[in-house]
Write a protein that holds these residues in place. Structure first.
Motif, PDB file in Angstrom:
ATOM      1  N   SER A 116      -3.646   6.419  -9.601  1.00  0.00           N
ATOM      2  CA  SER A 116      -3.996   5.544  -8.525  1.00  0.00           C
ATOM      3  C   SER A 116      -5.168   5.087  -8.370  1.00  0.00           C
ATOM      4  CB  SER A 116      -3.323   6.186  -7.073  1.00  0.00           C
ATOM      5  OG  SER A 116      -3.566   5.506  -5.976  1.00  0.00           O
TER       6      SER A 116
ATOM      7  N   GLY B 289       0.784   3.562  -3.073  1.00  0.00           N
ATOM      8  CA  GLY B 289      -0.705   4.295  -3.188  1.00  0.00           C
ATOM      9  C   GLY B 289      -1.030   5.254  -2.339  1.00  0.00           C
TER      10      GLY B 289
ATOM     11  N   ARG C 129      -7.305  -2.451   0.622  1.00  0.00           N
ATOM     12  CA  ARG C 129      -6.131  -3.135   1.061  1.00  0.00           C
ATOM     13  C   ARG C 129      -5.580  -2.774   2.289  1.00  0.00           C
ATOM     14  NH1 ARG C 129      -1.581  -3.009  -2.935  1.00  0.00           N
ATOM     15  NH2 ARG C 129      -2.564  -0.968  -3.686  1.00  0.00           N
TER      16      ARG C 129
ATOM     17  N   CYS D 128       0.826  -1.264  -0.078  1.00  0.00           N
ATOM     18  CA  CYS D 128       0.133   0.015   0.082  1.00  0.00           C
ATOM     19  C   CYS D 128       0.714   1.241  -0.038  1.00  0.00           C
ATOM     20  CB  CYS D 128      -0.874   0.060   1.166  1.00  0.00           C
ATOM     21  SG  CYS D 128      -2.040  -1.054   1.337  1.00  0.00           S
TER      22      CYS D 128
ATOM     23  N   THR E  68      -6.548   0.871  -3.007  1.00  0.00           N
ATOM     24  CA  THR E  68      -5.739   1.158  -2.122  1.00  0.00           C
ATOM     25  C   THR E  68      -6.002   1.020  -0.679  1.00  0.00           C
ATOM     26  OG1 THR E  68      -4.268   2.134  -3.672  1.00  0.00           O
ATOM     27  CG2 THR E  68      -3.864   2.593  -1.247  1.00  0.00           C
TER      28      THR E  68
END
Length: 345
Positions: A242, A226, A250, A223, A247
């Motif tokens: 992005s 991002g 996660r 991550c 992101t």
């Protein structure tokens, strides 16, 4: 190569070497604190005995104390500290809230409520069983927060995640306290876990939480890039390619895994996820690619230092690590907030 570009490259190289040096120094500090955690305890053992426990172990009580109590306690502190600090860094980055904390997702409250429910309704008596109830509660709480926040316009925005998380935490904590107060046996069993502790954990605790923490840390690493884009704002992050929703999803899963496993194993330990990322930003700035590895190292430094301090200040008794981190965290956090050079997110 132009002069300006060469100067930029040089500054970047210098910055990289400085950060790498700080990270190496942090790793050395972690080794020192880990050694202190093994060497210092309620039973005063000479360093020669500690050393011989590793080089020439025997069946004596001193060596058993070191190898079966202090070493697992230190390893658990390493995992708990890394989990909470990385989860805190993720939360602050995902919500763009400098005072963000894993508890903002309701993960701690979810774990606590599930454990209280297991003890009071299903009669759970072994601490080892608390792990699964706590982890399940953390996962469900994190999923509910994200699902509710995602239903509004614009999806799971930072503000909506914060509001839903705080609201769910308040509700679950109210239920937990009510159940505990109505059942004296439940209240007695929850007092020790609720203070946040590394001591007297059941056999197999590390083996149970290790897969979840490992998965959470791997997700957190993926991550980092991002989250740097998220710092620009959702619209700008999307404009540079992005995947904002992916992101954030996660990151939320990583926080749930890390904080859920840590809370289930050791109880709610506060201030680690709030304080460590702030301290890291003083060293490396807002780049998540550096904040996460530094948090991974310095989180255990804080937790183990607090645990060692708790063994010393009221020896031969002990203060729980959650109590010590609260004493350490409050003034440090105030200093960080009042500082003029607080790192941006």
């Amino acid at each position: 190569m132009t002069v300006a570009h060469q100067a930029t490259v040089t500054r970047s190289a210098v910055r990289f070497r400085r950060r790498a040096a700080w990270l190496a120094l942090s790793a050395v500090l972690l080794l020192a604190v880990s050694a202190a955690s093994i060497a210092i305890g309620s039973a005063a053992l000479p360093l020669s005995t500690v050393w011989s426990a590793f080089t020439a172990p025997n069946s004596g009580i001193d060596h058993a104390t070191i190898l079966t109590l202090r070493v697992p306690r230190t390893l658990l502190g390493l995992l708990i500290g890394a989990s909470l600090a990385v989860a805190g860094a993720l939360m602050q980055g995902l919500t763009r809230n400098p005072l963000g904390d894993p508890g903002i997702l309701g993960v701690n409250a979810g774990a606590g409520f599930a454990i209280v429910l297991g003890v009071s309704v299903w009669g759970v008596t072994r601490i080892a069983d608390y792990l699964w109830f706590g982890f399940l509660g953390a996962v469900v709480a994190g999923a509910v927060v994200y699902a509710v926040a995602a239903r509004g316009p614009g999806g799971a925005t930072p503000l909506r995640l914060t509001l839903v998380g705080v609201a769910l935490s308040a509700v679950l904590m109210g239920f937990s306290h009510t159940l505990a107060m109505l059942n004296t046996q439940t209240f007695d069993r929850m007092r020790f876990w609720g203070a946040g502790t590394l001591a007297d954990r059941p056999d197999g605790t590390i083996a149970v939480i290790l897969p979840f923490i490992t998965a959470g840390l791997i997700l957190a690493v993926t991550c980092a890039r991002g989250m740097n884009a998220l710092a620009l704002g959702d619209d700008l992050a999307r404009s540079v390619g992005s995947r904002v929703g992916w992101t954030r999803a996660r990151g939320m899963l990583a926080v749930t895994l890390l904080c859920g496993a840590a809370t289930a194993a050791a109880g709610p330990i506060g201030f680690v996820g709030l304080m460590v990322p702030h301290a890291v930003r003083f060293l490396v700035g807002p780049d998540q690619r550096w904040i996460l590895p530094f948090s991974l190292v310095l989180g255990p430094v804080l937790v183990l230092s607090a645990d060692v301090l708790g063994r010393i200040i009221v020896a031969p008794a002990e203060l729980q690590v959650g109590v010590v981190t609260a004493f350490l965290g409050a003034p440090v956090l105030i200093a960080l907030v009042r500082g003029t050079k607080v790192g941006g997110l």
